[in-house]
Design a protein around this motif. Structure first.
Motif, PDB file in Angstrom:
ATOM      1  N   SER A   1       0.844  -1.189   0.000  1.00 50.85           N
ATOM      2  CA  SER A   1       0.000   0.000   0.000  1.00 50.85           C
ATOM      3  C   SER A   1       0.881   1.241   0.000  1.00 50.85           C
ATOM      4  O   SER A   1       2.005   1.228   0.505  1.00 50.85           O
ATOM      5  CB  SER A   1      -0.941   0.009   1.209  1.00 50.85           C
ATOM      6  OG  SER A   1      -0.201   0.010   2.417  1.00 50.85           O
ATOM      7  N   ILE A   2       0.356   2.294  -0.590  1.00 47.61           N
ATOM      8  CA  ILE A   2       0.974   3.621  -0.523  1.00 47.61           C
ATOM      9  C   ILE A   2      -0.072   4.538   0.085  1.00 47.61           C
ATOM     10  O   ILE A   2      -1.120   4.781  -0.523  1.00 47.61           O
ATOM     11  CB  ILE A   2       1.404   4.128  -1.906  1.00 47.61           C
ATOM     12  CG1 ILE A   2       2.463   3.198  -2.509  1.00 47.61           C
ATOM     13  CG2 ILE A   2       1.947   5.545  -1.808  1.00 47.61           C
ATOM     14  CD1 ILE A   2       2.913   3.606  -3.907  1.00 47.61           C
ATOM     15  N   GLY A   3       0.186   5.011   1.300  1.00 50.09           N
ATOM     16  CA  GLY A   3      -0.857   5.721   2.027  1.00 50.09           C
ATOM     17  C   GLY A   3      -2.038   4.800   2.221  1.00 50.09           C
ATOM     18  O   GLY A   3      -1.896   3.693   2.736  1.00 50.09           O
ATOM     19  N   GLU A   4      -3.228   5.218   1.767  1.00 50.93           N
ATOM     20  CA  GLU A   4      -4.436   4.410   1.902  1.00 50.93           C
ATOM     21  C   GLU A   4      -4.733   3.586   0.653  1.00 50.93           C
ATOM     22  O   GLU A   4      -5.757   2.894   0.594  1.00 50.93           O
ATOM     23  CB  GLU A   4      -5.634   5.333   2.198  1.00 50.93           C
ATOM     24  CG  GLU A   4      -5.509   6.127   3.487  1.00 50.93           C
ATOM     25  CD  GLU A   4      -5.408   5.226   4.703  1.00 50.93           C
ATOM     26  OE1 GLU A   4      -6.159   4.224   4.758  1.00 50.93           O
ATOM     27  OE2 GLU A   4      -4.590   5.519   5.589  1.00 50.93           O
ATOM     28  N   THR A   5      -3.865   3.657  -0.351  1.00 48.53           N
ATOM     29  CA  THR A   5      -4.117   2.985  -1.626  1.00 48.53           C
ATOM     30  C   THR A   5      -3.446   1.628  -1.668  1.00 48.53           C
ATOM     31  O   THR A   5      -2.231   1.519  -1.462  1.00 48.53           O
ATOM     32  CB  THR A   5      -3.602   3.851  -2.794  1.00 48.53           C
ATOM     33  OG1 THR A   5      -4.253   5.120  -2.754  1.00 48.53           O
ATOM     34  CG2 THR A   5      -3.882   3.183  -4.125  1.00 48.53           C
ATOM     35  N   ASP A   6      -4.214   0.581  -1.939  1.00 52.62           N
ATOM     36  CA  ASP A   6      -3.665  -0.766  -2.087  1.00 52.62           C
ATOM     37  C   ASP A   6      -3.254  -1.005  -3.534  1.00 52.62           C
ATOM     38  O   ASP A   6      -3.949  -0.598  -4.473  1.00 52.62           O
ATOM     39  CB  ASP A   6      -4.704  -1.808  -1.678  1.00 52.62           C
ATOM     40  CG  ASP A   6      -5.026  -1.755  -0.202  1.00 52.62           C
ATOM     41  OD1 ASP A   6      -4.120  -1.450   0.597  1.00 52.62           O
ATOM     42  OD2 ASP A   6      -6.197  -2.005   0.156  1.00 52.62           O
ATOM     43  N   LEU A   7      -2.122  -1.690  -3.715  1.00 54.27           N
ATOM     44  CA  LEU A   7      -1.620  -2.007  -5.048  1.00 54.27           C
ATOM     45  C   LEU A   7      -1.092  -3.432  -5.060  1.00 54.27           C
ATOM     46  O   LEU A   7      -0.849  -4.041  -4.003  1.00 54.27           O
ATOM     47  CB  LEU A   7      -0.492  -1.055  -5.469  1.00 54.27           C
ATOM     48  CG  LEU A   7      -0.794   0.441  -5.500  1.00 54.27           C
ATOM     49  CD1 LEU A   7      -0.363   1.111  -4.208  1.00 54.27           C
ATOM     50  CD2 LEU A   7      -0.072   1.115  -6.666  1.00 54.27           C
ATOM     51  N   PHE A   8      -0.903  -3.961  -6.272  1.00 50.96           N
ATOM     52  CA  PHE A   8      -0.223  -5.233  -6.471  1.00 50.96           C
ATOM     53  C   PHE A   8       0.994  -4.985  -7.357  1.00 50.96           C
ATOM     54  O   PHE A   8       0.868  -4.407  -8.444  1.00 50.96           O
ATOM     55  CB  PHE A   8      -1.140  -6.245  -7.162  1.00 50.96           C
ATOM     56  CG  PHE A   8      -2.275  -6.720  -6.313  1.00 50.96           C
ATOM     57  CD1 PHE A   8      -2.074  -7.704  -5.353  1.00 50.96           C
ATOM     58  CD2 PHE A   8      -3.539  -6.195  -6.466  1.00 50.96           C
ATOM     59  CE1 PHE A   8      -3.123  -8.151  -4.569  1.00 50.96           C
ATOM     60  CE2 PHE A   8      -4.598  -6.634  -5.695  1.00 50.96           C
ATOM     61  CZ  PHE A   8      -4.388  -7.610  -4.737  1.00 50.96           C
ATOM     62  N   GLY A   9       2.168  -5.430  -6.910  1.00 50.47           N
ATOM     63  CA  GLY A   9       3.344  -5.409  -7.761  1.00 50.47           C
ATOM     64  C   GLY A   9       3.292  -6.574  -8.726  1.00 50.47           C
ATOM     65  O   GLY A   9       3.050  -7.716  -8.317  1.00 50.47           O
ATOM     66  N   VAL A  10       3.509  -6.294 -10.021  1.00 53.48           N
ATOM     67  CA  VAL A  10       3.327  -7.323 -11.032  1.00 53.48           C
ATOM     68  C   VAL A  10       4.646  -7.784 -11.627  1.00 53.48           C
ATOM     69  O   VAL A  10       5.022  -8.944 -11.506  1.00 53.48           O
ATOM     70  CB  VAL A  10       2.387  -6.823 -12.156  1.00 53.48           C
ATOM     71  CG1 VAL A  10       2.205  -7.905 -13.222  1.00 53.48           C
ATOM     72  CG2 VAL A  10       1.038  -6.420 -11.578  1.00 53.48           C
ATOM     73  N   ASN A  11       5.374  -6.885 -12.283  1.00 49.46           N
ATOM     74  CA  ASN A  11       6.587  -7.316 -12.982  1.00 49.46           C
ATOM     75  C   ASN A  11       7.559  -6.164 -13.171  1.00 49.46           C
ATOM     76  O   ASN A  11       7.179  -4.995 -13.084  1.00 49.46           O
ATOM     77  CB  ASN A  11       6.230  -7.931 -14.346  1.00 49.46           C
ATOM     78  CG  ASN A  11       5.468  -6.970 -15.238  1.00 49.46           C
ATOM     79  OD1 ASN A  11       5.868  -5.836 -15.451  1.00 49.46           O
ATOM     80  ND2 ASN A  11       4.357  -7.428 -15.779  1.00 49.46           N
ATOM     81  N   PRO A  12       8.831  -6.490 -13.434  1.00 51.17           N
ATOM     82  CA  PRO A  12       9.800  -5.457 -13.791  1.00 51.17           C
ATOM     83  C   PRO A  12       9.579  -5.039 -15.243  1.00 51.17           C
ATOM     84  O   PRO A  12       9.450  -5.879 -16.136  1.00 51.17           O
ATOM     85  CB  PRO A  12      11.152  -6.153 -13.602  1.00 51.17           C
ATOM     86  CG  PRO A  12      10.863  -7.602 -13.834  1.00 51.17           C
ATOM     87  CD  PRO A  12       9.452  -7.833 -13.374  1.00 51.17           C
ATOM     88  N   CYS A  13       9.499  -3.746 -15.459  1.00 47.80           N
ATOM     89  CA  CYS A  13       9.137  -3.212 -16.773  1.00 47.80           C
ATOM     90  C   CYS A  13      10.177  -3.567 -17.828  1.00 47.80           C
ATOM     91  O   CYS A  13      11.378  -3.380 -17.636  1.00 47.80           O
ATOM     92  CB  CYS A  13       9.006  -1.692 -16.665  1.00 47.80           C
ATOM     93  SG  CYS A  13       8.558  -0.878 -18.194  1.00 47.80           S
TER      94      CYS A  13
END
Length: 283
Positions: free
Chosen positions: A188-200
Motif C-alpha cells: 500500500s501507498i498511504g491508503e491505496t492498495d496495489l499489487f506489484g506485477v513485474n519489472p518493466c
C-alpha cells in the motif's frame, strides 16, 4: 525476511499526452483501471492508427511540453521545438477548435497527419494488464545514471519516465515488489492498495536523449551488462528472461479506485499472493 527500510513517495509524475513531457504533481487520484488521473489521458495516432510515440518516431523527443491546470488533469499544454516559439493549446475536448489547432501544429512538425484521442478513465497505459502507476527508487535512478557518461539522475529519470519515485531505500529496492509470474506482491501507498506485477521491459526510449532523440551507442549492451552485475539477491522470480528490465509495473484493485496518492506517503509492504487471487492475471 521483508525489507526494513522506509520507502516514501518523493516525486509523483504524470504524462498528460502520451510520450510527451511529464507534469509533476503533489497528489493524484486513482481512476478506473487503476491508473492515475490525467496520466496518458491523451494520445496521438497516425493515419494507420498506430501510436505516435518515442518508440515509433524519434521526432517526439525535441518537442517540449508544459502544462497548466489546478488539478492533476492538465487544462492546457504549451508546446515548442528548437525551431518554433512556444504555443499554448487548450485541452478541453478532442473535437474542439483548440484540438484541431494542436493536431495541425503536431502534423506540421512530424510531417504527416496525426489525430488526438482522449480517455479520461484510465488513459492509454503502456501495459494494459498492469495498468497502475510505475514505481522506481531515486537510488535506482542515480545508480543507473552512473553507468553512463554525461547522464545525470534527472536525465535518467526523464528517460525512464516513472510515475512514482521513492526515497529512503537503496538501489533496486522496488524489486522487492514483484515475485514470480504466478504471484503478486501486495503493498500500500498511504491508503491505496496495489499489487506489484513485474519489472518493466524497456524499449528504445531510454537510450535516446530526451531532448534531441540522439541515441547512445551501445546503451542497451551496457545497461544489460550492468543490470546483471548489480542484480540484488531479492530480484528475480522468473521475470528475467533478459536483463533489459527496470522499474515496477503495478495493478490497483477496484476497491482502491478513487483513493489518492500523495508526495510524502509511505509504502507498506504486504504479502505475496497467487496471481489468480488478484485482478491482474498471470501471464
Amino acid at each position: 525476511m521483508p525489507p526494513t527500510e522506509s520507502a516514501t513517495v518523493e516525486r509523483l509524475s504524470i504524462y498528460p499526452i502520451k510520450s510527451l513531457d511529464a507534469r509533476s504533481v503533489d497528489r493524484v487520484e486513482i481512476v478506473t483501471n487503476g491508473g492515475l488521473a490525467g496520466d496518458r489521458e491523451y494520445v496521438l495516432f497516425d493515419e494507420d492508427g498506430d501510436y505516435v510515440n518515442g518508440k515509433n518516431d524519434a521526432q517526439v523527443h525535441p518537442i517540449s511540453a508544459s502544462y497548466d491546470g489546478e488539478t492533476a488533469r492538465a487544462e492546457s499544454v504549451t508546446l515548442s521545438t528548437p525551431d518554433s516559439e512556444p504555443q499554448q493549446f487548450e485541452l478541453d475536448s478532442v473535437d474542439s477548435d483548440s484540438s484541431a489547432a494542436l493536431t495541425d501544429w503536431l502534423s506540421e512538425w512530424f510531417g504527416y497527419p496525426v489525430t488526438l484521442d482522449r480517455n479520461r478513465e484510465g488513459g492509454f497505459p503502456d501495459d494494459t494488464a498492469a495498468s497502475g502507476p510505475t514505481i522506481i527508487s531515486e537510488a535506482t535512478i542515480e545508480t543507473v545514471a552512473g553507468w553512463f557518461d554525461d547522464i545525470d539522475a534527472e536525465g535518467m529519470r526523464r528517460r525512464l519516465r516513472p510515475n512514482i519515485v521513492l526515497s529512503g531505500v537503496p538501489a533496486f529496492w522496488e524489486d522487492h515488489l514483484f515475485a514470480d509470474r504466478d504471484s503478486r506482491v501486495r503493498f500500500s501507498i498511504g491508503e491505496t492498495d496495489l499489487f506489484g506485477v513485474n519489472p518493466c521491459q524497456r524499449c528504445v526510449v531510454p537510450s535516446r536523449d530526451p531532448d534531441t532523440g540522439d541515441e547512445i551507442e551501445g546503451f542497451n549492451e551496457t545497461f544489460i551488462e550492468q543490470r546483471r552485475a548489480t542484480m540484488p539477491d531479492w530480484s528475480g522470480g522468473d521475470w528475467f528472461n533478459h536483463d533489459f528490465r527496470l522499474m515496477l509495473n503495478t495493478g490497483v484493485p477496484e476497491a482502491s479506485w478513487g483513493e489518492t496518492i500523495a508526495v510524502g506517503d509511505e509504502l507498506t509492504l504486504g504479502e505475496t499472493v497467487p496471481a489468480d487471487e488478484t485482478p491482474v492475471p498471470a501471464e
